[in-house]
Design an enzyme around this catalytic site. Structure first.
Site, short mmCIF file in Angstrom:
data_model
loop_
_atom_site.label_atom_id
_atom_site.label_comp_id
_atom_site.label_asym_id
_atom_site.label_seq_id
_atom_site.Cartn_x
_atom_site.Cartn_y
_atom_site.Cartn_z
N GLY A 64 -14.29 -0.48 -13.79
CA GLY A 64 -13.65 0.39 -14.76
C GLY A 64 -12.16 0.20 -14.70
O GLY A 64 -11.64 -0.70 -14.02
N ALA A 65 -11.43 1.05 -15.42
CA ALA A 65 -9.98 0.91 -15.49
C ALA A 65 -9.33 1.14 -14.14
O ALA A 65 -8.28 0.58 -13.85
CB ALA A 65 -9.43 1.89 -16.52
N LYS A 72 -16.15 1.52 -3.23
CA LYS A 72 -15.33 1.74 -4.41
C LYS A 72 -13.91 1.28 -4.08
O LYS A 72 -13.29 1.81 -3.15
CB LYS A 72 -15.33 3.20 -4.83
N GLY A 104 -10.76 0.56 -11.06
CA GLY A 104 -11.17 -0.32 -9.97
C GLY A 104 -12.58 -0.82 -10.14
O GLY A 104 -13.14 -0.82 -11.24
N LYS A 105 -13.18 -1.24 -9.02
CA LYS A 105 -14.51 -1.83 -9.03
C LYS A 105 -15.37 -1.19 -7.95
O LYS A 105 -14.87 -0.63 -6.97
CB LYS A 105 -14.42 -3.35 -8.80
N VAL A 106 -16.69 -1.33 -8.14
CA VAL A 106 -17.66 -0.87 -7.14
C VAL A 106 -18.47 -2.07 -6.69
O VAL A 106 -18.97 -2.84 -7.52
CB VAL A 106 -18.59 0.22 -7.72
N ASP A 116 -16.62 17.64 -12.58
CA ASP A 116 -17.06 16.50 -13.38
C ASP A 116 -18.56 16.27 -13.16
O ASP A 116 -19.00 15.16 -12.91
CB ASP A 116 -16.27 15.25 -13.03
N ILE A 141 -20.98 -4.41 -8.73
CA ILE A 141 -22.08 -3.77 -9.48
C ILE A 141 -21.56 -2.80 -10.52
O ILE A 141 -22.34 -2.18 -11.25
CB ILE A 141 -23.04 -3.03 -8.52
N GLY A 142 -20.25 -2.64 -10.61
CA GLY A 142 -19.67 -1.77 -11.62
C GLY A 142 -18.17 -1.89 -11.61
O GLY A 142 -17.56 -2.25 -10.60
#
Length: 998
Positions: free
Chosen positions: A698-699, A717, A701-703, A820, A695-696
């Site tokens: 990025g640099a 994650k 890893g993945k979710v 953050d 479902i998501g």
């Protein structure tokens, strides 16, 4: 096309300058030349043209009697580009020039301003100008005011600044100046205001030469990296009214020459330094005009001077967080204007003066964490305006004065951990503006008065550890704002009032260790925000209500030590509990399957009729041999069936998961770590990590969204491994993983996303979280789904997220700074409840009283970074508060933190400039219902307060929560259009001390 138009205009200017018979005068030509160097995206200067004879009617232009330009105010016009100094300084009569609150960049021309011979005032504040400050500015003969604050100037303050002849005001606040404060500034005898705060100067002392500024009225040196003692020469500043030396590293005593010389001083701040020594005694006799004295958060020792307390004009005395000893002098009763007295976190002893408050309009009184004893003075509310009475952790004894029950202005009363006794005044229970009543750990007796129904603003009632008796009055059900009722370890009796089921805001209900009886009231399913329910060790009977399973955020359920009977509702499996305790009751039947395991053994002990396969949980069954033979065929059939299932299962496992062995190597069960009691297998999570469930990504890893066999959803994650950096540095992903595990593994709060378990292997790392079906706030707010977020929902999200951050800052030991905070890290559950997530760069703040901690690199996201963090790398909770302020502005405006629409601005600057130019209606999201305009205005004001450029003026997260919750209160003053509400301005200056709970 724009470039072509500029060339045409330049040609026309040249032509007109050679033909003086044409209409526009010379000053107008110079202004048009300056316009050519500026980018004007809003066409604010569209009426600057060649058709007029003079520029006197142009926007931002004011002329003198001879039609020459005398004043030019170009502030807040969204202009960008370099400062057009060369053209503007050719205006011979220009006396006042302001280019403040724009986006001017580049550097200042080194010598261009030296030609502005008539200039008296120059304001370039709130821009993006960088580079050094031109020394030639000091050559302006008539300059009286110079404001370069809130830019990016670096380097030194020019030594030539000591040559100003008529300068009265100099402000260089909030830049990147990193040299030293030149001693030559002491030569500018005309100075009345000198503001150098919030720069990163080289560590050094306060120049003693500043004591030569005999006309100085304000000296602001906060956050200037100053060290060493305060020079006694500052005592020569006889006209000084405001002295702020806060947030430095000053040491030594407060010089007697200082306080004896500053006879006209109105305000002195020595906040958050490292001052030590004693407060001088005799010196205060000369401070007859002193109104506010703040020497908090230092290392001052000795006693509080009697003459300081006796000053008749003294309004505010703030000496908290020092090492002061002795009594509070009796002379304090003579301070007729005293409205604020904060002495907490010292070692003060003795009794408080009996007449305290009788001669003044005391509003805030806090002497917590001392060693005071004796009775509470009866006249503290003599002025009828007392709002805060905080006496926690002392040794006060005797009764609570009856006069406090008549003090209608009280909002916070905190008397915990003293030796108070007797009956609480009846009126104190029902004060109309009271929102916190804390009487914990005393020896108070009597009952909770029926008058409590009048305390309609009460949100926290904390009375545990006393001798209260009698029943809980039905009037408690009228307290619709009540969030906490903690009354454990008393002698309360009777039934739990049925009216309490109407308390929809209730977050904690703790009534354990009393003598309550009867059934748990029907209707508890309305406690949708309840996080903790503890009714242990009473005499409650009846059954466990099935409605408890409808409480979506319940984390803690303890009903042990009662007389509850009947079956355990199987619906309780729907709860996600960190603690369940139903032991020592009279429950019967089967334990719900989710809880029928060793992890929950202690949750059910002491229920003789409760059946389970857990050994020693129930009495042994009757060993009748004939009955055993009667059912032996059943057991044989079960064993045969189990053998068949085992054989089939092994075969299916071999053929279906031949490749699973390879995957399993990366996720050995020994490398899994759980933080909660799990209702699923870790290996089940691993086998469902397919690309179809992503479902998501990025640099790093993945979710994955994983649907487990028990019907539960989790989010996983998966971080990919990476080689370590050179020179022995720790890999950033590994560090982020470990930080998140270390942080979330210890946190238990309804507004912090829950980390179920994790796995750390050589190839990759897994973090298994609770699944949040509505995704992140950013996903909804800045997409086509924005319509789902009406104002009540956004308001709820703001409160939820604020409570999560408040927990990190104030309730975690040691505190945690998220670093953050942003809308994409605020996740929403199925009812749009908000939870703070992603702790990969969180930082534990070591040391209770330490200031900002320096980081090696910037962590966070652009658009959310606090200004001071971006260039100093200093991090503390104020950085999170700024970021949360940006989130508030997102909720109110519906706009993202960065957008091409803003030009070179971010959301914060866009809001400020739009408010000034167009008003509040242009800022608030037009898709929101206008009936909530007043509430949205107040929340907008709070967002602006949180995003203040000065960290010290931002409220604590505890204050943010409080102010958000009071937004809907009718007693709040209306926000001013585009400006902070006076209410929020007041709250911003009121910081709770360590250990406070709002």
């Amino acid at each position: 096309m724009v470039h072509f138009n500029q060339q045409v205009l330049l040609f026309l200017l040249l032509f007109l300058s050679l033909n003086p018979t044409l209409c526009l005068n010379q000053d107008g030509l110079f202004l048009l030349q300056a316009k050519l160097q500026l980018f004007d995206p809003t066409n604010a200067l569209s009426d600057w043209n060649l058709r007029d004879a003079t520029p006197c009617n142009w926007t931002a232009v004011t002329c003198d009697a001879t039609a020459r330009v005398a004043h030019l105010n170009l502030s807040n016009l969204r202009l960008s580009g370099p400062v057009p100094a060369a053209a503007l300084c050719r205006l011979p009569s220009l006396a006042n020039l302001s280019l403040a609150y724009n986006y001017l960049n580049a550097t200042l021309p080194a010598a261009a301003f030296s030609a502005c011979a008539a200039l008296r005032s120059l304001d370039l504040s709130q821009n993006l100008i960088s580079g050094p400050i031109p020394p030639a500015l000091a050559l302006l003969p008539d300059l009286q005011a110079l404001d370069l604050s809130s830019n990016n100037f670096s380097g030194d303050i020019p030594a030539t600044f000591g040559q100003f002849r008529q300068l009265q005001s100099l402000s260089l606040v909030s830049n990147l100046l990193n040299g030293i404060i030149p001693s030559s500034l002491g030569n500018v005898s005309t100075l009345k205001t000198l503001q150098l705060a919030y720069n990163v100067f080289k560590a050094g002392p306060i120049p003693p030469s500043l004591g030569n500024l005999s006309n100085l009225e304000e000296l602001w040196l906060a956050g200037c990296n100053l060290m060493g003692p305060i020079p006694p020469s500052l005592g020569n500043l006889a006209k000084l009214t405001n002295l702020d030396l806060s947030m430095n590293n000053l040491v030594g005593n407060i010089p007697e020459q200082l306080v004896s010389g500053l006879r006209s001083i109105v305000q002195i701040e020595l906040y958050q330094n490292a001052l030590s020594g004693t407060l001088p005694r005799a010196a205060f006799a000369n401070l007859t005009n002193l109104e506010r004295f703040d020497a908090s958060t230092n290392q001052l020792t000795g006693t509080i001077p009697d003459k300081l307390c006796g000053l008749r004009k003294l309004g505010s005395l703030i000496l908290y967080a020092n090492k002061l000893e002795g009594n509070l002098p009796e002379s304090i009763v003579n301070s007729e204007n005293l409205y604020e007295l904060k002495l907490f976190n010292n070692s003060l002893t003795g009794s408080l003066p009996s007449g305290l408050g009788g001669n003044s309009k005391l509003q805030s009184f806090d002497v917590s964490f001392n060693r005071f004893s004796g009775e509470v003075p009866a006249g503290l509310c003599g002025g009828r305006v007392l709002e805060e009475l905080i006496l926690i952790y002392n040794s006060f004894s005797g009764r609570i004065p009856d006069s406090l029950g008549e003090c209608k202005s009280l909002r916070r009363v905190r008397l915990r951990n003293n030796n108070l006794s007797g009956v609480v005044p009846e009126g104190l229970w029902g004060l109309p503006h009271l929102y916190l009543l804390e009487l914990v750990e005393n020896s108070l007796s009597g009952s909770i008065a029926n008058a409590i129904s009048g305390a309609r603003n009460l949100s926290s009632l904390l009375i545990s550890g006393n001798n209260f008796s009698g029943s809980i009055p039905e009037g408690v059900g009228e307290l619709f704002n009540l969030e906490e009722l903690v009354a454990n370890h008393n002698s309360l009796t009777g039934r739990i009032p049925t009216s309490m089921v109407r308390l929809s805001q209730l977050d904690r209900l703790v009534l354990r260790d009393n003598h309550l009886f009867g059934e748990i009231p029907f209707g508890v399913g309305g406690w949708k925000k309840l996080n903790e329910l503890d009714l242990a060790n009473n005499r409650l009977d009846g059954s466990i209500p099935k409605e408890l399973s409808d409480l979506p955020v319940l984390n803690y359920l303890d009903l042990s030590g009662n007389r509850l009977s009947g079956a355990i509702p199987i619906e309780l499996q729907d709860l996600k509990l960190n603690l369940l305790n139903l032991s020592n009751n009279q429950l019967s039947g089967e334990i719900p399957p989710l809880y029928a395991n060793e992890n929950y053994r202690k949750s059910f002990l002491g229920n003789p009729s409760l059946c389970s396969s857990l050994s020693a949980l129930c009495p042994s069954l009757d060993g009748n041999e004939s009955k055993s033979r009667k059912y032996v065929w059943i057991f044989r059939f079960i064993f045969v069936l189990a053998g068949i299932v085992l054989i089939v299962g092994v075969a299916w496992f071999y053929f279906k998961f031949r490749n699973f062995k390879k995957m399993k190597k990366g996720f050995h069960i020994s490398k899994w770590k759980s933080f909660h009691k799990l209702g699923f297998s870790e290996f089940e999570v691993v086998k469902l990590l397919s690309e179809d469930n992503v479902i998501g990504s990025g640099a790093s890893g993945k979710v994955y969204k994983v649907a487990l066999s028990n019907g539960e959803m989790v989010a996983v994650k998966k971080l990919f491994g990476a080689p370590n950096m050179e020179n022995g540095s720790v890999d950033s992903e590994k560090d982020g993983f470990e930080v998140e595990v270390e942080t979330l593994g210890k946190i238990r709060h309804k507004n912090i996303v829950r980390l179920w378990c994790c796995c750390n292997s050589k190839d990759s790392k897994l973090l298994v979280y609770e699944y949040m079906p509505n995704g992140s706030l950013a996903d909804l707010l800045h997409s086509s789904k924005k319509g789902l977020l009406d104002w009540p929902t956004r308001y709820k999200i703001a409160i939820d997220a604020a409570e999560g951050l408040s927990y990190l800052h104030h309730d975690c030991v040691p505190p945690i700074v998220h670093r953050d905070v942003k809308s994409s890290n605020i996740l929403l559950d199925d009812e749009f409840g908000a939870k703070v997530a992603d702790f990969g760069v969180a930082k534990i703040v070591k040391g209770a009283n330490q200031g900002a901690e320096s980081m090696s690199v910037i962590a966070g996201s652009y658009g959310y970074l606090a200004p001071e963090y971006a260039y100093t790398l200093r991090v503390n909770e104020k950085s999170d508060i700024y970021s949360f302020g940006v989130v508030i502005l997102e909720l109110v405006t519906g706009k993202p933190p960065l957008d091409p629409e803003y030009g070179e601005k971010d959301l914060v600057k866009w809001v400020y400039s739009t408010l000034d130019q167009k008003g509040q209606d242009e800022v608030i999201d037009p898709s929101l219902d206008i009936q909530y305009r007043e509430e949205m205005s107040k929340v907008l004001s709070l967002g602006l307060l949180c995003t203040s450029s000065l960290p010290i003026t931002r409220p604590s997260m505890r204050r943010v929560v409080k102010m958000l919750k009071e937004v809907t209160a009718p007693a709040l003053p209306k926000s001013l259009s585009g400006k902070l509400s006076p209410y929020f301005q007041e709250e911003a200056t009121d910081n709770d001390h360590q250990g406070s709970i709002v």
